[in-house]
Write a protein that holds these residues in place. Structure first.
Motif, PDB file in Angstrom:
ATOM      1  N   GLN A   8       1.171  -1.165  -0.033  1.00  0.00           N
ATOM      2  CA  GLN A   8      -0.193  -0.351   0.092  1.00  0.00           C
ATOM      3  C   GLN A   8       0.575   1.437  -0.222  1.00  0.00           C
ATOM      4  OE1 GLN A   8      -3.719  -0.828  -0.594  1.00  0.00           O
ATOM      5  NE2 GLN A   8      -3.679   1.362  -0.369  1.00  0.00           N
ATOM      6  N   PHE A   9       2.213   0.817   0.253  1.00  0.00           N
ATOM      7  CA  PHE A   9       2.698   2.273   0.284  1.00  0.00           C
ATOM      8  C   PHE A   9       3.849   2.019  -0.230  1.00  0.00           C
ATOM      9  CE2 PHE A   9      -0.552   2.502   4.350  1.00  0.00           C
ATOM     10  CZ  PHE A   9      -0.369   3.909   4.189  1.00  0.00           C
ATOM     11  N   PRO A  10       4.713   1.398  -1.603  1.00  0.00           N
ATOM     12  CA  PRO A  10       5.496   1.484  -2.066  1.00  0.00           C
ATOM     13  C   PRO A  10       6.585   3.168  -2.748  1.00  0.00           C
ATOM     14  CG  PRO A  10       3.784   2.170  -4.136  1.00  0.00           C
ATOM     15  CD  PRO A  10       3.719   1.816  -2.183  1.00  0.00           C
ATOM     16  N   VAL A  11       7.479   2.003  -2.752  1.00  0.00           N
ATOM     17  CA  VAL A  11       8.556   3.473  -3.180  1.00  0.00           C
ATOM     18  C   VAL A  11       8.427   3.275  -4.838  1.00  0.00           C
ATOM     19  CG1 VAL A  11      10.823   3.719  -3.676  1.00  0.00           C
ATOM     20  CG2 VAL A  11      10.308   3.233  -1.288  1.00  0.00           C
ATOM     21  N   THR A  77       6.528  20.987  -9.990  1.00  0.00           N
ATOM     22  CA  THR A  77       7.642  19.193 -10.956  1.00  0.00           C
ATOM     23  C   THR A  77       9.190  19.297 -10.232  1.00  0.00           C
ATOM     24  OG1 THR A  77       6.477  20.553 -12.435  1.00  0.00           O
ATOM     25  CG2 THR A  77       5.899  18.623 -11.553  1.00  0.00           C
ATOM     26  N   ILE A  78       9.132  20.783 -10.191  1.00  0.00           N
ATOM     27  CA  ILE A  78      10.503  21.025 -10.485  1.00  0.00           C
ATOM     28  C   ILE A  78      11.873  20.984  -9.687  1.00  0.00           C
ATOM     29  CG2 ILE A  78      12.953  22.468 -12.410  1.00  0.00           C
ATOM     30  CD1 ILE A  78      10.390  21.870 -14.267  1.00  0.00           C
ATOM     31  N   PRO A  79      11.122  21.465  -8.552  1.00  0.00           N
ATOM     32  CA  PRO A  79      12.496  21.537  -7.681  1.00  0.00           C
ATOM     33  C   PRO A  79      13.006  20.023  -6.671  1.00  0.00           C
ATOM     34  CG  PRO A  79      10.742  23.394  -6.658  1.00  0.00           C
ATOM     35  CD  PRO A  79      10.688  22.104  -8.888  1.00  0.00           C
ATOM     36  N   LYS A  80      11.297  18.963  -7.016  1.00  0.00           N
ATOM     37  CA  LYS A  80      12.415  17.402  -7.360  1.00  0.00           C
ATOM     38  C   LYS A  80      12.528  16.742  -7.998  1.00  0.00           C
ATOM     39  CE  LYS A  80      11.516  13.733  -4.994  1.00  0.00           C
ATOM     40  NZ  LYS A  80      12.184  13.128  -3.422  1.00  0.00           N
ATOM     41  N   MET A  81      12.862  17.321  -8.531  1.00  0.00           N
ATOM     42  CA  MET A  81      13.879  17.002 -10.164  1.00  0.00           C
ATOM     43  C   MET A  81      14.569  16.753 -10.195  1.00  0.00           C
ATOM     44  SD  MET A  81      13.660  17.489 -14.327  1.00  0.00           S
ATOM     45  CE  MET A  81      14.511  16.707 -15.268  1.00  0.00           C
ATOM     46  N   LEU A  82      15.359  18.619  -9.480  1.00  0.00           N
ATOM     47  CA  LEU A  82      16.723  19.124  -9.566  1.00  0.00           C
ATOM     48  C   LEU A  82      17.736  18.224  -8.899  1.00  0.00           C
ATOM     49  CD1 LEU A  82      15.830  23.107  -9.963  1.00  0.00           C
ATOM     50  CD2 LEU A  82      16.949  21.080 -11.513  1.00  0.00           C
ATOM     51  N   LYS A  90      16.551   9.089  -7.109  1.00  0.00           N
ATOM     52  CA  LYS A  90      15.518   8.688  -7.538  1.00  0.00           C
ATOM     53  C   LYS A  90      14.272   8.877  -6.737  1.00  0.00           C
ATOM     54  CE  LYS A  90      18.177   6.957 -11.299  1.00  0.00           C
ATOM     55  NZ  LYS A  90      18.332   5.646 -12.626  1.00  0.00           N
ATOM     56  N   ALA A  91      14.065   8.619  -5.389  1.00  0.00           N
ATOM     57  CA  ALA A  91      13.242   8.253  -4.676  1.00  0.00           C
ATOM     58  C   ALA A  91      12.409   9.132  -4.810  1.00  0.00           C
ATOM     59  CB  ALA A  91      13.619   7.119  -3.589  1.00  0.00           C
ATOM     60  N   ILE A  92      11.152   8.891  -5.322  1.00  0.00           N
ATOM     61  CA  ILE A  92       9.897   9.811  -4.372  1.00  0.00           C
ATOM     62  C   ILE A  92       8.427   8.738  -3.610  1.00  0.00           C
ATOM     63  CG2 ILE A  92       8.610   9.698  -6.070  1.00  0.00           C
ATOM     64  CD1 ILE A  92       7.412  12.216  -5.514  1.00  0.00           C
ATOM     65  N   THR A  93       8.936   9.175  -1.815  1.00  0.00           N
ATOM     66  CA  THR A  93       7.526   8.947  -1.352  1.00  0.00           C
ATOM     67  C   THR A  93       6.294   8.255  -2.132  1.00  0.00           C
ATOM     68  OG1 THR A  93       6.523  10.672  -0.066  1.00  0.00           O
ATOM     69  CG2 THR A  93       8.811   9.336   0.990  1.00  0.00           C
ATOM     70  N   TYR A  94       5.285   6.921  -1.161  1.00  0.00           N
ATOM     71  CA  TYR A  94       4.234   7.494  -1.838  1.00  0.00           C
ATOM     72  C   TYR A  94       3.071   8.011  -1.443  1.00  0.00           C
ATOM     73  CZ  TYR A  94      -1.004   5.689  -2.127  1.00  0.00           C
ATOM     74  OH  TYR A  94      -2.298   5.517  -2.037  1.00  0.00           O
ATOM     75  N   GLY A  96       4.616  11.474  -1.094  1.00  0.00           N
ATOM     76  CA  GLY A  96       5.297  12.287  -1.598  1.00  0.00           C
ATOM     77  C   GLY A  96       4.936  12.634  -3.017  1.00  0.00           C
ATOM     78  N   CYS A  97       4.486  11.242  -3.667  1.00  0.00           N
ATOM     79  CA  CYS A  97       3.910  10.447  -4.792  1.00  0.00           C
ATOM     80  C   CYS A  97       2.091  11.774  -5.286  1.00  0.00           C
ATOM     81  CB  CYS A  97       4.315  10.056  -5.950  1.00  0.00           C
ATOM     82  SG  CYS A  97       3.305   9.280  -7.396  1.00  0.00           S
ATOM     83  N   ILE A  98       1.496  11.116  -4.592  1.00  0.00           N
ATOM     84  CA  ILE A  98      -0.236  11.421  -4.268  1.00  0.00           C
ATOM     85  C   ILE A  98       0.264  12.872  -3.886  1.00  0.00           C
ATOM     86  CG2 ILE A  98      -1.894  11.016  -3.552  1.00  0.00           C
ATOM     87  CD1 ILE A  98      -0.864   8.512  -4.499  1.00  0.00           C
ATOM     88  N   THR A  99       0.430  13.654  -3.457  1.00  0.00           N
ATOM     89  CA  THR A  99       0.738  14.818  -2.728  1.00  0.00           C
ATOM     90  C   THR A  99       1.259  16.152  -4.710  1.00  0.00           C
ATOM     91  OG1 THR A  99       1.225  14.536  -0.919  1.00  0.00           O
ATOM     92  CG2 THR A  99       1.150  17.226  -1.281  1.00  0.00           C
ATOM     93  N   GLN A 100       1.979  15.045  -5.199  1.00  0.00           N
ATOM     94  CA  GLN A 100       2.470  16.075  -6.286  1.00  0.00           C
ATOM     95  C   GLN A 100       1.519  15.809  -6.799  1.00  0.00           C
ATOM     96  OE1 GLN A 100       5.896  14.085  -8.153  1.00  0.00           O
ATOM     97  NE2 GLN A 100       6.849  16.606  -8.191  1.00  0.00           N
ATOM     98  N   MET A 101       0.703  14.557  -7.339  1.00  0.00           N
ATOM     99  CA  MET A 101       0.337  14.557  -8.293  1.00  0.00           C
ATOM    100  C   MET A 101      -1.293  14.994  -7.757  1.00  0.00           C
ATOM    101  SD  MET A 101      -0.607  10.440  -9.712  1.00  0.00           S
ATOM    102  CE  MET A 101      -0.506  10.052  -8.064  1.00  0.00           C
ATOM    103  N   TYR A 102      -1.492  15.288  -7.412  1.00  0.00           N
ATOM    104  CA  TYR A 102      -3.331  16.332  -6.066  1.00  0.00           C
ATOM    105  C   TYR A 102      -2.639  18.296  -6.456  1.00  0.00           C
ATOM    106  CZ  TYR A 102      -6.584  19.125  -3.745  1.00  0.00           C
ATOM    107  OH  TYR A 102      -6.869  20.155  -3.401  1.00  0.00           O
TER     108      TYR A 102
END
Length: 312
Positions: A8-11, A77-82, A90-94, A96-102
């Motif tokens: 439920q909480f992948p990497v 998007t860009i600050p996380k990429m930088l 390359k990691a982003i938490t589950y 963090g990913c949902i928050t970024q999408m929202y």
């Protein structure tokens, strides 16, 4: 995506635009430059509108909100990429990913709705010039802005909340530089049919009605302008819409390009490169379009820069 137990909480691993080490420094410098230009350009637009009383009108009020939205849109998007390039991760938490999408969806919707409101403002200014100040009063402008923000915040919830029902493998490789919703849905280990339905419904509704509003506004504008007898009058009327029309074409053109590219090819890497158009290029170009095509804005920017550079 690596096999293993579902979690439920992948990497999530953001593989970015390229995995070649020698290109990482080039990408870092390029995207940092584009990001800084976007931030400073849109901030200058906002400051110019705030400090110049001549720009305290509905059109520039909406423009300042568009610039703020563009800053936030790029910053999702860009600050996380930088950061990932800088720390070689390359990691982003589950979460963090949902928050970024929202938030990516929120500010994408907000851009869309603000362009629609600005089209309505131009419609009233050209088709009902004598009643413009009465129709576009402070109360209506505040209500329109509140409505655009509210719809954007609430409109992004269904897609993000629906993600909680999906399960993923322990480690998920995303061929992108941010958590783009359609790309993440492809990697789910559970059935994503409902999520895809929600995605298409929200995208359809939030795309169809604003675009229809823009097209209707400009169809009425064109009809009104064509009734003007003098060439100078027609040019003046169209010139007030030039900047907004350029931004509309840029926004919808790049979004359409991304949609068509994802339809024609299943190559995620190609889709990631095309996404740069609307996530980075469009927010960066908007300040230039409005400053170069607008005399009032150029005057306000010159005044602002003179005040900033002049010795105290």
């Amino acid at each position: 995506m690596q096999p293993g137990n579902h979690s439920q909480f992948p990497v999530f691993l953001l593989l970015g635009l390229s995995e070649k080490p020698e290109i990482q420094s080039v990408l870092f410098g390029l995207f940092l430059s584009l990001y800084l230009v976007t931030i400073f350009g849109n901030l200058l637009i906002i400051l110019a509108i705030i400090t110049d009383s001549h720009l305290h009108t509905p059109m520039y009020l909406f423009l300042s909100n568009l610039s703020l939205s563009d800053i936030c849109f790029t910053s999702t998007t860009i600050p996380k990429m930088l950061l990932n390039i800088q720390i070689q991760s390359k990691a982003i938490t589950y979460t963090g990913c949902i928050t970024q999408m929202y938030f990516f969806t929120v500010f994408g919707l907000l851009d869309n709705l603000l362009l629609t409101v600005m089209a309505y403002d131009r419609f009233v200014a050209i088709c009902h010039p004598l009643h413009y100040t009465v129709i576009m009063n402070v109360r209506l402008c505040a209500q329109l802005l509140l409505l655009t923000w509210l719809i954007s915040v609430l409109g992004a919830l269904p897609e993000s909340l629906a993600m909680s029902r999906l399960s993923f493998c322990v480690i998920v490789d995303i061929q992108h530089y941010f958590c783009e919703l359609p790309e993440v849905l492809k990697l789910a280990c559970s059935d994503s049919f409902i999520n895809n339905v929600v995605l298409y419904v929200v995208t359809g509704v939030m795309g169809f009605f604003p675009l229809t509003g823009i097209l209707l506004s400009y169809s009425r504008i064109v009809c009104s302008v064509l009734r003007i007898s003098t060439t100078g009058g027609k040019y003046k009327a169209f010139s007030t819409c030039g900047s907004h029309l350029s931004v509309v074409f840029l926004f919808y053109g790049t979004c359409l390009g991304v949609y068509l590219s994802s339809t024609w090819t299943q190559d995620s890497q190609t889709g990631a490169f095309v996404s740069v158009l609307y996530t980075v290029v469009t927010p960066m170009l908007n300040p230039f379009i409005y400053s170069l095509r607008n005399r009032d804005m150029k005057r306000a920017l010159r005044k602002l820069l003179c005040n900033m550079l002049s010795p105290r």
